[in-house]
Design an enzyme around this catalytic site. Sequence first.
Site, PDB file in Angstrom:
ATOM      1  N   HIS A 305       0.958  -1.161   0.037  1.00  0.00           N
ATOM      2  CA  HIS A 305      -0.097  -0.091   0.030  1.00  0.00           C
ATOM      3  C   HIS A 305       0.969   1.107   0.000  1.00  0.00           C
ATOM      4  O   HIS A 305       1.908   1.102   0.713  1.00  0.00           O
ATOM      5  CB  HIS A 305      -0.821   0.157   1.024  1.00  0.00           C
ATOM      6  CG  HIS A 305      -2.041   0.927   1.055  1.00  0.00           C
ATOM      7  ND1 HIS A 305      -1.676   2.514   1.335  1.00  0.00           N
ATOM      8  CD2 HIS A 305      -3.407   0.847   1.120  1.00  0.00           C
ATOM      9  CE1 HIS A 305      -2.844   3.016   1.419  1.00  0.00           C
ATOM     10  NE2 HIS A 305      -3.857   2.091   0.921  1.00  0.00           N
ATOM     11  N   ASP A 363      -7.886  -5.119   0.290  1.00  0.00           N
ATOM     12  CA  ASP A 363      -8.304  -5.571  -0.966  1.00  0.00           C
ATOM     13  C   ASP A 363      -7.992  -7.126  -1.010  1.00  0.00           C
ATOM     14  O   ASP A 363      -8.841  -7.764  -1.667  1.00  0.00           O
ATOM     15  CB  ASP A 363      -7.780  -4.889  -2.327  1.00  0.00           C
ATOM     16  CG  ASP A 363      -8.071  -3.533  -2.214  1.00  0.00           C
ATOM     17  OD1 ASP A 363      -9.048  -3.195  -2.049  1.00  0.00           O
ATOM     18  OD2 ASP A 363      -7.085  -2.627  -2.451  1.00  0.00           O
TER      19      ASP A 363
HETATM   20  C1  MLT Z   1      -8.278   3.471   0.151  1.00  0.00           C
HETATM   21  O1  MLT Z   1      -9.079   2.850   1.247  1.00  0.00           O
HETATM   22  O2  MLT Z   1      -8.918   4.495  -0.250  1.00  0.00           O
HETATM   23  C2  MLT Z   1      -7.144   2.721  -0.374  1.00  0.00           C
HETATM   24  O3  MLT Z   1      -6.666   1.929   0.564  1.00  0.00           O
HETATM   25  C3  MLT Z   1      -6.189   3.710  -1.256  1.00  0.00           C
HETATM   26  C4  MLT Z   1      -5.737   4.615  -0.438  1.00  0.00           C
HETATM   27  O4  MLT Z   1      -5.781   4.879   0.761  1.00  0.00           O
HETATM   28  O5  MLT Z   1      -4.458   5.299  -1.162  1.00  0.00           O
END
Ligand code: MLT
Length: 428
Positions: A305, A363
């Site tokens: 992430h 995810d």
């Molecule tokens: C989110 O929950 O929006 C995703 O993990 C993506 C992010 O935080 O960049």
Amino acid sequence: MTTPVLNTGDGTEVELPFVEAVNGDNGYDISKLRAATGNVTLDEAFGNTASCRSEITFIDGEEGILRYRGYPIEQLAEQCSFVEVMWLVIYGELPTKEQVEKFEDELVHNMFLDERMRDLFRCFPRQSHPMPVLSAGICALSTFNRNHVGLGAEDVEIATRKLLAQVPTLAAYAYKNSKGQPFLYPKYDLSYVENFIRLAFGTPAEGYQFDESITQGLNALLVLHADHEQNCSTSTVRMVGSSQANLYVSVASGVNALSGPLHGGANQSVLEMLAAIRDQGIDPKDYLEQVKAKKAGIKLMGFGHRVYKNFDPRAAIIKKYADEILSKSPNGDKELLSIAKRLEEIALEDEYFVSRKLYPNVDFYSGLIYEAMGFPVEMFTVLFAVGRLPGWIAQWREHNADPKARISRPRQIYVGHDKRDVVPMDQR
Ligand code: MLT
């Protein structure tokens, strides 16, 4: 803390006032930089840039911490309903019992769409992906509420409530439309989340039997997705809103940003990867070796992430629900779950993944649960959007309420042609 001074090397010195955070990264205010030096900063994809000050969500990516309004995500997912969390994210405090009951009742009574809105869905081809249908539906809501699309407190409150009440209905209808099934009306005696489930899966022919573990699991998944500070779709909502575009169309822009596979579509890619591993009979260990060898077309989806360099705290909670829901559901693919767990187990002990700080993200398990709940893959991103709605609204409202807010307008560093003259057509 003394104010740092940037020395540009040509004798120009610029003070960069220190901006102190309550938690997490502090910042340097560079707003005077261009005026003082004639130059700008370059931060492609904004890896080092805070675009705003915000009081809503805190993430510590190094420690794997996520909090809404100061409350740890683990406590919220365990103890609070999605409706409570909506209230918290938007209004800043946890609601009292009376507040949340009244709020949920009001939302449930407003889940009905204007009858003409139903015709909108007939304009789309049968197999339409539900994300653009949802986005178009949200834009259409602004036309049905055209007397309340202003930026004043009353209009913003009306738009907030309409969106919270009607986006789940739109999402369910987008799904029904893709299946060619009849639309149902919401019911006053069901909760907000139950209404959404029934609108998506029910038929007019019979009563809907709820599975408590699915209702609870969906509630927790929506809580886990409610906000995530300045991610791509939220930044989009804030940016569109900064032009004083109304809340409806700003939220629709968030849906569009979320539709990309690098953002909301990532859990679909995880499911596809797991299915490919199963269908091709690949051992998870061998698959990870292929990932390490960077074999063409082989990627480890749902790991890593931009912000988390540790476990995504949401992933750990979702994994627990995955176990519970898949063990009970007839739809759940237990083989895919065991492949996912094996991949995780091996990767977490492998120096390659550990040194690159590649841990499961939100995810990795969510697609498996949605599938077990009976949702087809095209709906996964729509579910993310229903969950992220309070976050988009809260972030838009925070920007709109800031008296110093200006339209977002980044600069660029131009790297195209220098000035040149137009060559007449017959000489080109
Ligand atoms: C989110 O929950 O929006 C995703 O993990 C993506 C992010 O935080 O960049």
